[in-house]
Design an enzyme around this catalytic site. Structure first.
Site, mmCIF file in Angstrom:
data_model
loop_
_atom_site.group_PDB
_atom_site.id
_atom_site.type_symbol
_atom_site.label_atom_id
_atom_site.label_comp_id
_atom_site.label_asym_id
_atom_site.label_seq_id
_atom_site.Cartn_x
_atom_site.Cartn_y
_atom_site.Cartn_z
ATOM 1 N N CYS A 2 -7.298 2.375 -6.936
ATOM 2 C CA CYS A 2 -8.476 1.472 -6.635
ATOM 3 C C CYS A 2 -8.014 0.156 -6.922
ATOM 4 C CB CYS A 2 -9.491 1.509 -7.990
ATOM 5 S SG CYS A 2 -9.964 3.089 -7.322
ATOM 6 N N ARG A 27 -6.637 -2.370 -1.424
ATOM 7 C CA ARG A 27 -5.902 -0.658 -2.304
ATOM 8 C C ARG A 27 -7.513 -0.070 -3.063
ATOM 9 N NH1 ARG A 27 -1.889 -0.949 -5.806
ATOM 10 N NH2 ARG A 27 -2.555 0.207 -7.351
ATOM 11 N N TRP A 74 -11.906 2.928 -4.395
ATOM 12 C CA TRP A 74 -11.257 3.508 -2.798
ATOM 13 C C TRP A 74 -11.760 4.960 -3.943
ATOM 14 C CZ3 TRP A 74 -7.905 8.435 -2.634
ATOM 15 C CH2 TRP A 74 -8.278 8.450 -0.693
ATOM 16 N N ASN A 98 -8.990 2.880 -12.150
ATOM 17 C CA ASN A 98 -7.609 3.569 -11.310
ATOM 18 C C ASN A 98 -6.917 4.520 -11.220
ATOM 19 O OD1 ASN A 98 -5.978 3.611 -8.422
ATOM 20 N ND2 ASN A 98 -4.626 2.307 -9.915
ATOM 21 N N GLY A 99 -7.273 6.072 -10.668
ATOM 22 C CA GLY A 99 -6.944 6.964 -10.343
ATOM 23 C C GLY A 99 -7.092 8.080 -11.376
ATOM 24 N N GLU A 482 5.352 6.313 14.847
ATOM 25 C CA GLU A 482 5.046 5.349 13.980
ATOM 26 C C GLU A 482 3.708 4.259 15.175
ATOM 27 O OE1 GLU A 482 5.337 4.116 11.496
ATOM 28 O OE2 GLU A 482 4.695 1.017 11.780
ATOM 29 N N LYS A 486 0.436 3.341 14.310
ATOM 30 C CA LYS A 486 0.264 2.506 13.995
ATOM 31 C C LYS A 486 -1.784 2.695 15.087
ATOM 32 C CE LYS A 486 1.150 0.809 11.323
ATOM 33 N NZ LYS A 486 2.383 1.142 10.743
ATOM 34 N N GLU A 489 -4.453 4.484 12.868
ATOM 35 C CA GLU A 489 -4.846 3.569 11.395
ATOM 36 C C GLU A 489 -5.699 2.689 11.717
ATOM 37 O OE1 GLU A 489 -1.841 2.620 8.209
ATOM 38 O OE2 GLU A 489 -0.490 2.462 10.045
ATOM 39 N N HIS A 505 7.162 21.916 25.749
ATOM 40 C CA HIS A 505 6.959 23.292 24.646
ATOM 41 C C HIS A 505 5.422 23.443 24.074
ATOM 42 C CE1 HIS A 505 10.875 24.477 25.225
ATOM 43 N NE2 HIS A 505 11.137 22.893 25.198
ATOM 44 N N LYS A 622 -4.118 -0.049 1.162
ATOM 45 C CA LYS A 622 -3.016 0.420 1.333
ATOM 46 C C LYS A 622 -1.303 0.611 0.275
ATOM 47 C CE LYS A 622 0.538 -3.175 2.671
ATOM 48 N NZ LYS A 622 0.624 -2.041 3.785
HETATM 49 C C1 F6R Z 1 0.786 3.455 7.393
HETATM 50 C C2 F6R Z 1 1.646 2.604 6.175
HETATM 51 C C3 F6R Z 1 1.020 4.195 5.565
HETATM 52 C C4 F6R Z 1 2.877 3.990 4.895
HETATM 53 C C5 F6R Z 1 2.611 4.873 3.249
HETATM 54 C C6 F6R Z 1 3.867 4.841 2.019
HETATM 55 O O1 F6R Z 1 0.986 1.234 8.280
HETATM 56 O O2 F6R Z 1 1.370 1.081 5.724
HETATM 57 O O3 F6R Z 1 1.540 5.086 6.271
HETATM 58 O O4 F6R Z 1 3.540 3.090 5.246
HETATM 59 O O5 F6R Z 1 1.490 4.723 2.455
HETATM 60 O O6 F6R Z 1 3.216 3.936 1.940
HETATM 61 P P1 F6R Z 1 4.896 2.515 0.971
HETATM 62 O O7 F6R Z 1 5.815 2.052 1.893
HETATM 63 O O8 F6R Z 1 4.374 1.566 0.283
HETATM 64 O O9 F6R Z 1 5.393 3.755 0.141
#
Ligand code: F6R
Length: 627
Positions: A2, A27, A74, A98-99, A482, A486, A489, A505, A622
């Site tokens: 959060c 967050r 969150w 938060n946590g 990747e 993208k 998500e 396979h 994020k």
């Molecule tokens: C996907 C994304 C996440 C972060 C992951 C690690 O687009 O952003 O998969 O890459 O949560 O986050 P960091 O780099 O902040 O440790």
């Protein structure tokens, strides 16, 4: 994960808290709330859903009070409802958190036996009760913190307000990020500097088991055992303007388009251009230790882990050191072998990801050399690693990582070149040539960005498919992962990334007429260096094999979009595909970075067509500061 914020000063806290929460919404965004102390009485406003619902609820309301806390959630314990939203209020205590409090059930039982009424399903409310018990006995909030902290297990940060002590906020950190800001006759506490940067750039980062006592007159920091500290006050150089959308519809789009600037900043700050040499000040003092490194263990999560997979290729090729790449969430639980001579390299945009941080701490406890690649200065990972290399991407706000990823690739590339020189597995000439290739990258990225409208058309045509299969070989394989991440998500479509040769396979069974196959096929000349570190041979074997894999899927009816280099235009990669996009020709080593651009643009435009919330996709946050 959060977002929390607190303010004590001389202004109406409403605008400050709401503005901070807007910047913290990345967050978590399933409910939000603020509380303001008005004439010794706290008023709480909470709302389910996004922050704008809370803003609607508050309307034009003005406050006389000058102290308040705010929260964007969150959900972990308890559904995202209004009753579970923060701030939680018990007696004279108001608390945002938060946590996770791991032993909250134990405390809950005791509280129920004491006849206390528990209104929500959260662990947070339990902590508020514990504080209320203390202050009801006449303890000050400061003393209550000292008494309550030893009773809590878990990782958390919270900000507490006591009606009886106006002009005081206490922020506690134990496992989740928290910092204090010092303004003119005002103080702040927040999960992230972005929340308060428009008010102050004078920041105290709390370490674990510390708490900040914030008053209008200033901030004092203590250890959980009560010892007073003299913390360092850092000046932050990110500007509030960097955190705006600058006319773009979404942060993600702005950040995609910022990539050539972000790469220029990252690359040029680590290259002595006059000499054409990479200079990594962050590892200057580690060079003699790097000579004795026999193995590299890369640990990261999500997108950052994909950067680690590309990094494995760079490090093994340039520095001839074996590399393994692990998930942050798995690493420490399998009792990893971290023999002397191992370098633990963690990669993290935020520098706060709980699993990556725990892996770093595991490495430090085991006594191995640790290095972090981070974007956020003075983040926990950056502070705790033995050495740090910063990507200078600027703030990344969109939940889906874009510029942080490509700058991580550039950074790990520079590290691998430097490591190759240290190990003498790369000659000065080879390193110079790789460095000069890298300096051309931002221009090539700008050119790749001009593909946007063509990719938008492809996205429009393919958006109704239900399954997207990304495939690539060698150094392109991590980009297939990747690309798929993208798309998943932000568009909520099912996507998988696969090593093209693995298709037969198993996963080829999934392919039918409804599948879109995205083939990553720029020429992947395999570069080898001889014993003296000189460029020895170039071959193109993987490229041809990828063509065979393309044929395998084509014959099963999938729609094919191939992303290759300009030299593939007009070849079978182009003519055998339903759609073909050419990224600018470059060297094999930089193709992963250039390939990332169409992957990001495609995910963005599919999501836009499908009407999802691009910058705040459902269920995500994020900065993942819980395990
Ligand atoms: C996907 C994304 C996440 C972060 C992951 C690690 O687009 O952003 O998969 O890459 O949560 O986050 P960091 O780099 O902040 O440790």
């Amino acid at each position: 994960m959060c977002g929390i914020i607190g303010y004590v000063g001389h202004h109406d806290p409403k605008g400050i808290l709401l503005d901070g929460l807007k910047r913290l919404e990345y967050r978590g965004y399933d409910s939000a709330g603020i509380a303001v102390l008005e004439e010794n009485k706290v008023e709480v406003f909470r709302s389910e859903g996004r922050l704008h619902r809370l803003e609607e609820k508050l309307g034009n309301r003005r406050f006389q009070g000058h102290v308040g806390v705010g929260h964007t959630r969150w959900a972990t314990h308890g559904a995202p409802t209004e009753v579970n939203a923060h701030p939680h209020r018990v007696g004279s205590i108001t608390l945002v958190h938060n946590g996770i409090i791991e032993n909250y059930l134990e405390h809950k039982e005791t509280l129920l036996k004491l006849g206390r009424k528990i209104a929500s399903d959260t662990d947070t409310e339990i902590v508020a009760h514990l504080f209320d018990i203390e202050v009801s006995k006449g303890q000050t909030l400061h003393q209550a913190v000292l008494n309550v902290l030893p009773k809590l297990k878990g990782s958390y940060a919270f900000v507490i307000l006591n009606d009886k002590e106006p002009n005081l906020l206490i922020g506690v950190r134990n496992g989740a990020p928290l910092l204090a800001g010092i303004g003119k006759d005002e103080s702040f506490v927040a999960s992230d500097v972005q929340a308060i940067l428009s008010r102050t750039n004078q920041i105290i980062y709390l370490n674990e088991n510390q708490f900040a006592v914030c008053r209008r007159e200033g901030v004092e920091v203590f250890e959980a055992n009560g010892k007073k500290l003299s913390p360092e006050v850092k000046t932050i150089h990110w500007t509030p303007e960097q955190m705006e959308k600058a006319g773009y519809r979404h942060y993600m789009l702005k950040e995609i388009h910022e990539q050539s600037r972000a790469l220029t900043n990252t690359i040029e700050s680590h290259i002595d251009q006059a000499q054409g040499k990479i200079c990594l000040a962050g590892i200057d003092s580690a060079k003699s230790k790097l000579k004795n490194i026999g193995r590299v263990s890369i640990v990261a999560c999500g997108t950052a882990r994909h950067a680690g997979l590309v990094g494995k290729d760079y490090i093994e090729r340039f520095a001839h050191i074996p590399v393994d790449v692990d998930y942050g969430s798995e690493f420490r639980y399998r009792d990893p072998i971290l023999a002397p001579g191992t370098l633990l390299l963690v990669i993290s945009q935020s520098g706060e990801t709980a699993d990556t941080l725990a892996a770093l701490r595991e490495g430090k406890n085991r006594g191995v050399l640790t290095l972090a690649i981070c974007n956020v200065r003075d983040s926990t990972i950056a502070r705790e690693a033995d050495h740090v290399l910063y990507t200078n991407a600027g703030p990344e706000i969109g939940v889906a990582s874009t510029k942080a990823f490509t700058t991580q690739l550039a950074m790990v590339f520079m590290f691998a070149v430097e490591f190759g020189l240290i190990n003498k597995t790369l000659s000065e000439d080879a390193a110079k040539s790789l460095t000069s290739d890298l300096l051309k990258l931002p221009t090539l990225v700008d050119k790749a960005l001009t593909l946007e409208s063509a990719i938008e058309t492809i996205a429009q045509e393919l958006q109704h498919h239900t399954f997207f299969f990304y495939m690539g070989r060698g150094i392109h394989f991590p980009i297939s992962l990747e690309g798929a991440l993208k798309l998943k998500e932000i568009s909520y479509l099912h996507a998988e990334g696969y090593a093209a040769g693995e298709l037969k396979h198993g996963p080829i069974a999934l392919i039918d007429r409804n599948t879109v196959i995205i083939v990553l096929a720029p020429k992947d000349r395999e570069t080898k260096f001889d014993a003296g570190g000189h460029l020895a041979s170039l071959s193109q074997t993987l490229h041809e094999k990828t063509m065979s894999n393309l044929q395998e899927v084509k014959s099963r009816g999938g729609k094919i979009w191939t992303v290759g280099g300009e030299s593939e235009a007009g070849t079978a990669f182009d003519t055998e595909s339903d759609y073909f996009t050419a990224i600018p020709n470059s060297t094999w080593s930089l193709n992963p970075i250039l390939l990332s651009i169409p992957m990001q643009l495609f995910a963005y435009h599919v999501a836009l067509q499908r009407g999802t919330d691009v910058d705040k996709p459902r269920n995500l946050a994020k900065s993942v500061t819980v395990e």
